[in-house]
Design a protein around this motif. Structure first.
Motif, short mmCIF file in Angstrom:
data_model
loop_
_atom_site.label_atom_id
_atom_site.label_comp_id
_atom_site.label_asym_id
_atom_site.label_seq_id
_atom_site.Cartn_x
_atom_site.Cartn_y
_atom_site.Cartn_z
N ARG A 13 27.14 15.27 -4.50
CA ARG A 13 27.16 14.55 -3.56
C ARG A 13 26.26 13.28 -4.21
N HIS B 267 29.39 11.00 -5.65
CA HIS B 267 30.02 10.82 -4.35
C HIS B 267 29.49 9.69 -3.57
N HIS C 23 23.98 8.39 3.37
CA HIS C 23 24.79 9.10 4.51
C HIS C 23 24.84 10.45 4.29
N ASP C 24 24.68 11.25 3.14
CA ASP C 24 24.90 12.64 2.74
C ASP C 24 23.40 13.16 2.43
N ASP D 40 33.56 6.21 3.11
CA ASP D 40 33.15 7.51 2.73
C ASP D 40 34.63 8.26 2.74
MG MG Z 1 30.09 11.75 2.54
#
Ligand code: MG
Length: 392
Positions: A68, A71, A100-101, A199
């Motif tokens: 994550r 990413h 965002h995550d 994304d």
């Molecule tokens: Mg994402």
């Protein structure tokens, strides 16, 4: 004083016109409000945990797969690069992309689905809403309030989806906050729209790379995906020496690199056209216009085809599904165990869980599990059940 953003378009988010923070704070001497948000996100506990959270492959499956964290960094890189070309606010885009995550559970989407199922009778679990909950409530970094006290614009970007029911609840609690747009059908800022697309561009590209690296998908299968094949042919035409088997890794990288660049240029061209068409003169105009950050129709269709390929051949691959079934079992069993015996959680969570009714207890357990890294969840599960389902 920090330098004003002389290159920002009128429809971009200007830090001086921010709707502000929930807790008023004096401006920082050298940083804009969105730079400050970005810095708070990078220093948060939830951000550091992203390094041990699954994107597609579990952390113990290999050191070179995306997590994550990597990413999120790739999303931020793509987002910033597009933002600069469109004269949008790069700092805001970076802040939203990096955050965002933050609300993702361990074990990726499988973990989220399992937790949502456990929370069915207690208000459910949505990872976008959880990302907002992390920055609004769960981070404990300031002496006199919970959360990171981010600006409205960053929080708006973080909440990219939200069910109608949750939007209604939020609106009742705090009218005119980031839930309102889901009830009125408004768009978020262009910066927030851009993070969504960045994304998608990022995961489509890096999941091809990780998929091939894992051996679960082969280059021959990818030749059936027009978006990929086009750039592979281009690369081979220019560099015929990449044809032999031992050069396939380099060929793959060159193909993905071309695909990424072309998608970035496509978004910039299509979005510039949409902006020219709708001619928004402020962020408020943007919010009341149709979505403007998008691929061209052709690229959009090809990107969808690639997404469907990855879904079929990678995310639903027997080996991935097998691991994900175990991951869901870990999450479900952890939820049941903590819910029945809150004292098994660390003292702070245990005290919170025991102080409230069942709804409250379920939310404390859900927050605790959602915050876990993959390996912490697997170890806790082993400690409580005596069985090791995942990892070494
Ligand atoms: Mg994402």
């Amino acid at each position: 004083m920090h330098q004003p953003h002389v290159f920002l378009a009128a429809h971009a988010c200007h830090p001086a016109q921010s709707r502000g923070r929930r807790h008023t704070q004096a401006p920082a001497p050298t940083r804009s409000e969105f730079q400050r948000d970005r810095d708070r996100i990078v220093h948060s506990t939830a951000f550091r945990r992203l390094v041990y959270k699954t994107q597609v492959f579990l952390n113990h499956e290999g050191d070179l797969f995306r997590t994550r964290l990597t990413h999120s960094l790739e999303v931020a890189q793509l987002g910033r690069s597009i933002a600069r070309s469109l004269q949008l606010n790069e700092d805001l885009v970076e802040a939203v992309c990096l955050a965002h995550d933050l609300g993702h559970t361990p074990f990726g989407h499988a973990g989220q689905d399992a937790l949502n199922e456990c929370m069915r009778d207690y208000g459910g679990f949505e990872h976008n809403l959880q990302s907002l909950r992390v920055v609004d409530t769960l981070e404990e970094r300031y002496p006199d309030y919970d959360g990171l006290n981010l600006t409205f614009e960053t929080r708006e970007g973080i909440l990219k989806h939200c069910s109608r029911r949750n939007a209604q609840l939020m609106e009742r609690r705090e009218p005119g906050d980031v839930g309102e747009r889901f009830l009125r059908g408004w768009q978020p800022s262009l910066e927030a729209q851009l993070c969504n697309l960045a994304d998608e561009i990022a995961y489509n590209a890096h999941d091809i790379d990780d998929g091939v690296r894992s051996g679960l998908i082969g280059m021959e299968q990818l030749c059936d995906v027009p978006l990929f094949e086009r750039y592979r042919q281009q690369a081979l035409k220019e560099f015929p020496h990449l044809r032999p088997q031992q050069e396939q890794r380099r060929l793959l990288n060159e193909t993905i690199r071309r695909m990424l660049s072309d998608q970035v240029y496509d978004v910039i061209a299509a979005t510039s056209q949409a902006i020219a068409e709708h001619a928004p003169r402020s962020v408020e105009d943007v919010r009341r216009s149709p979505a403007m950050v998008a691929f061209s129709c052709g690229m959009s269709a090809q990107s969808l085809e690639l997404k469907q390929f990855l879904f079929r051949e990678l995310y639903r691959h027997e080996r991935v599904m097998h691991t994900m079934a175990l991951a869901q079992q870990v999450v479900r069993e952890l939820f049941r165990l903590y819910f029945e015996a809150p004292g098994e959680m660390p003292p702070a969570q245990a005290a919170l869980a025991m102080a409230g009714d069942e709804m409250k207890r379920a939310r404390v357990v859900s927050d605790f599990i959602a915050g876990m890294t993959d390996r912490y969840a697997a170890r806790e599960h082993e400690r409580l059940t005596g069985r090791r389902l995942l990892g070494d």
